[in-house]
Design an enzyme around this catalytic site. Structure first.
Site, PDB file in Angstrom:
ATOM      1  N   ASP A   1      -4.972  69.483   3.610  1.00  0.00           N
ATOM      2  CA  ASP A   1      -4.427  70.646   4.033  1.00  0.00           C
ATOM      3  C   ASP A   1      -3.761  70.743   5.848  1.00  0.00           C
ATOM      4  O   ASP A   1      -4.308  69.767   6.476  1.00  0.00           O
ATOM      5  CB  ASP A   1      -5.522  72.158   4.289  1.00  0.00           C
ATOM      6  CG  ASP A   1      -6.366  71.934   5.669  1.00  0.00           C
ATOM      7  OD1 ASP A   1      -6.753  71.450   5.426  1.00  0.00           O
ATOM      8  OD2 ASP A   1      -6.382  72.719   6.868  1.00  0.00           O
TER       9      ASP A   1
ATOM     10  N   THR B   1     -16.252  61.732  12.049  1.00  0.00           N
ATOM     11  CA  THR B   1     -16.982  63.263  10.644  1.00  0.00           C
ATOM     12  C   THR B   1     -17.944  62.047   9.857  1.00  0.00           C
ATOM     13  O   THR B   1     -19.319  62.532  10.360  1.00  0.00           O
ATOM     14  CB  THR B   1     -15.980  63.947  10.837  1.00  0.00           C
ATOM     15  OG1 THR B   1     -15.109  64.461  11.476  1.00  0.00           O
ATOM     16  CG2 THR B   1     -16.634  64.593   9.095  1.00  0.00           C
TER      17      THR B   1
ATOM     18  N   LYS C   1      -7.809  56.383   6.576  1.00  0.00           N
ATOM     19  CA  LYS C   1      -6.648  55.753   7.272  1.00  0.00           C
ATOM     20  C   LYS C   1      -7.367  54.304   8.413  1.00  0.00           C
ATOM     21  O   LYS C   1      -7.888  54.559   9.524  1.00  0.00           O
ATOM     22  CB  LYS C   1      -6.132  56.617   8.505  1.00  0.00           C
ATOM     23  CG  LYS C   1      -5.632  57.614   7.352  1.00  0.00           C
ATOM     24  CD  LYS C   1      -4.970  58.811   9.064  1.00  0.00           C
ATOM     25  CE  LYS C   1      -4.928  60.102   8.450  1.00  0.00           C
ATOM     26  NZ  LYS C   1      -4.090  61.092   9.121  1.00  0.00           N
TER      27      LYS C   1
ATOM     28  N   ILE D   1     -11.145  62.769   3.940  1.00  0.00           N
ATOM     29  CA  ILE D   1     -10.307  61.957   4.257  1.00  0.00           C
ATOM     30  C   ILE D   1     -10.558  61.086   5.628  1.00  0.00           C
ATOM     31  O   ILE D   1     -11.452  62.131   6.513  1.00  0.00           O
ATOM     32  CB  ILE D   1      -8.888  62.338   4.566  1.00  0.00           C
ATOM     33  CG1 ILE D   1      -8.083  61.317   5.381  1.00  0.00           C
ATOM     34  CG2 ILE D   1      -8.620  63.076   5.844  1.00  0.00           C
ATOM     35  CD1 ILE D   1      -6.761  61.207   5.644  1.00  0.00           C
ATOM     36  N   VAL D   2     -10.927  59.804   6.106  1.00  0.00           N
ATOM     37  CA  VAL D   2     -11.717  59.389   6.930  1.00  0.00           C
ATOM     38  C   VAL D   2     -10.187  58.954   7.886  1.00  0.00           C
ATOM     39  O   VAL D   2      -9.512  58.146   7.535  1.00  0.00           O
ATOM     40  CB  VAL D   2     -12.422  58.106   6.978  1.00  0.00           C
ATOM     41  CG1 VAL D   2     -13.050  57.489   8.009  1.00  0.00           C
ATOM     42  CG2 VAL D   2     -13.722  58.521   6.363  1.00  0.00           C
ATOM     43  N   ASP D   3     -10.759  60.058   9.729  1.00  0.00           N
ATOM     44  CA  ASP D   3      -8.936  58.899   9.993  1.00  0.00           C
ATOM     45  C   ASP D   3     -10.177  58.503  11.405  1.00  0.00           C
ATOM     46  O   ASP D   3     -10.616  57.029  11.324  1.00  0.00           O
ATOM     47  CB  ASP D   3      -9.235  60.195  11.291  1.00  0.00           C
ATOM     48  CG  ASP D   3      -7.861  60.436  11.640  1.00  0.00           C
ATOM     49  OD1 ASP D   3      -7.682  59.915  13.029  1.00  0.00           O
ATOM     50  OD2 ASP D   3      -6.593  61.046  11.462  1.00  0.00           O
ATOM     51  N   SER D   4     -11.006  59.220  11.957  1.00  0.00           N
ATOM     52  CA  SER D   4     -11.447  58.487  13.369  1.00  0.00           C
ATOM     53  C   SER D   4     -12.849  57.882  12.907  1.00  0.00           C
ATOM     54  O   SER D   4     -13.230  56.626  13.280  1.00  0.00           O
ATOM     55  CB  SER D   4     -11.493  58.852  14.851  1.00  0.00           C
ATOM     56  OG  SER D   4     -12.661  60.166  14.374  1.00  0.00           O
ATOM     57  N   GLY D   5     -13.098  58.091  11.564  1.00  0.00           N
ATOM     58  CA  GLY D   5     -14.077  58.089  11.119  1.00  0.00           C
ATOM     59  C   GLY D   5     -15.857  59.116  12.016  1.00  0.00           C
ATOM     60  O   GLY D   5     -17.139  58.724  11.482  1.00  0.00           O
TER      61      GLY D   5
HETATM   62  P1  IMP Z   1     -12.502  62.493  11.458  1.00  0.00           P
HETATM   63  O1  IMP Z   1     -13.659  62.822  12.102  1.00  0.00           O
HETATM   64  O2  IMP Z   1     -11.537  61.975  12.283  1.00  0.00           O
HETATM   65  O3  IMP Z   1     -12.716  60.913  11.041  1.00  0.00           O
HETATM   66  O4  IMP Z   1     -11.425  63.190  11.024  1.00  0.00           O
HETATM   67  C1  IMP Z   1     -11.955  63.315   9.366  1.00  0.00           C
HETATM   68  C2  IMP Z   1     -11.476  64.986   9.323  1.00  0.00           C
HETATM   69  O5  IMP Z   1     -10.508  65.082  10.005  1.00  0.00           O
HETATM   70  C3  IMP Z   1     -10.543  65.527   8.224  1.00  0.00           C
HETATM   71  O6  IMP Z   1     -12.440  65.621   6.987  1.00  0.00           O
HETATM   72  C4  IMP Z   1      -9.667  65.899   7.518  1.00  0.00           C
HETATM   73  O7  IMP Z   1     -10.629  67.741   7.373  1.00  0.00           O
HETATM   74  C5  IMP Z   1      -9.347  65.740   9.007  1.00  0.00           C
HETATM   75  N1  IMP Z   1      -8.070  65.177   8.897  1.00  0.00           N
HETATM   76  C6  IMP Z   1      -8.000  63.601   9.737  1.00  0.00           C
HETATM   77  N2  IMP Z   1      -6.337  63.433   8.964  1.00  0.00           N
HETATM   78  C7  IMP Z   1      -5.858  64.419   7.581  1.00  0.00           C
HETATM   79  C8  IMP Z   1      -4.670  63.958   7.581  1.00  0.00           C
HETATM   80  O8  IMP Z   1      -4.166  63.362   7.419  1.00  0.00           O
HETATM   81  N3  IMP Z   1      -4.848  65.864   6.886  1.00  0.00           N
HETATM   82  C9  IMP Z   1      -5.483  66.545   6.597  1.00  0.00           C
HETATM   83  N4  IMP Z   1      -6.421  66.127   7.337  1.00  0.00           N
HETATM   84  C10 IMP Z   1      -6.913  64.977   7.733  1.00  0.00           C
END
Ligand code: IMP
Ligand code: MG
Length: 193
Positions: free
Chosen positions: A165, A113, A137, A107-111
């Site tokens: 998880d 990672t 997201k 999943i991509v949240d903030s991006g």
């Molecule tokens: P980013 O670096 O903010 O894009 O976060 C991505 C990482 O956050 C993913 O690899 C997940 O491990 C974790 N993550 C973000 N949102 C969720 C969610 O809704 N459920 C589970 N894990 C999440």
């Protein structure tokens, strides 16, 4: 007689994406990747542990090209929410120079990672590099990123299932479900989780 609970975890809200819907999208993505990489004999699926495992093992069966797989384990260190600092806990083993790499996360949240790992992999000279995520997201991105292959765009819910998880729980659910965070916190406070 005690009734079997509807969900195996007591903090599940509702099913957002069913097993059938996931299967359909993963099949389509497999077809698309098969077509896009028809001229490649060095395709590497590079998954981020552990959330992408169920997705990657289903997806690879739908890609009708020679391919191999590898994994990295990363964590973004922060209290709650993303900090923008991504730490590599375990690196991939393959020398990716000359490979067509698809970087895969759950999943991509903030991006942060995908953005950070993508940059790092580019310095290792793959022949090509694309990004893939089961869920995105889109409204939560904090950095400019392009996800080349995405199954579902979702709103800002915390979700579990199909590999994802909450505190290591929920990965084995075959669907994507929302979490009732209030219930989760209450159960945790009572020592029931
Ligand atoms: P980013 O670096 O903010 O894009 O976060 C991505 C990482 O956050 C993913 O690899 C997940 O491990 C974790 N993550 C973000 N949102 C969720 C969610 O809704 N459920 C589970 N894990 C999440
Ligand atoms: Mg992750």
């Amino acid at each position: 007689m005690t009734e079997t609970p509807k969900f195996p975890y007591p903090f599940i809200g509702e099913v957002l994406i069913s097993q059938e819907e996931i299967e359909k999208r993963v099949n389509l993505l497999g077809e698309l990747i098969t077509e896009d990489y028809r001229d490649s004999n060095k395709l590497l699926l590079l998954g981020l542990l552990r959330g992408s495992v169920m997705f990657i093992t289903d997806l690879m069966r739908k890609i009708h090209r020679p391919l191999t797989m590898d994994f990295m384990s990363v964590s973004s260190y922060s209290g709650s929410g993303s900090s923008g600092f991504v730490r590599i806990d375990s690196d991939h083993k393959t020398n990716i120079r000359g490979w067509d790499v698809i970087l895969i996360d759950d999943i991509v949240d903030s991006g942060y990672t995908i953005h950070t790992i993508r940059k790092l992999l580019m310095d290792r000279h793959p022949r090509s590099l694309k990004t893939c995520a089961l869920l995105d997201k889109v409204d939560k991105h904090k950095v400019e990123i392009d996800i080349d292959y995405c199954c579902f765009e979702i709103p800002d819910y915390f979700v579990v299932g199909y590999g994802l998880d909450l505190d290591e729980m929920g990965r084995n659910l075959p669907y994507i479900a929302s979490v009732d965070l209030e219930k989760f916190e209450a159960l945790r406070a009572e020592g029931k989780l």
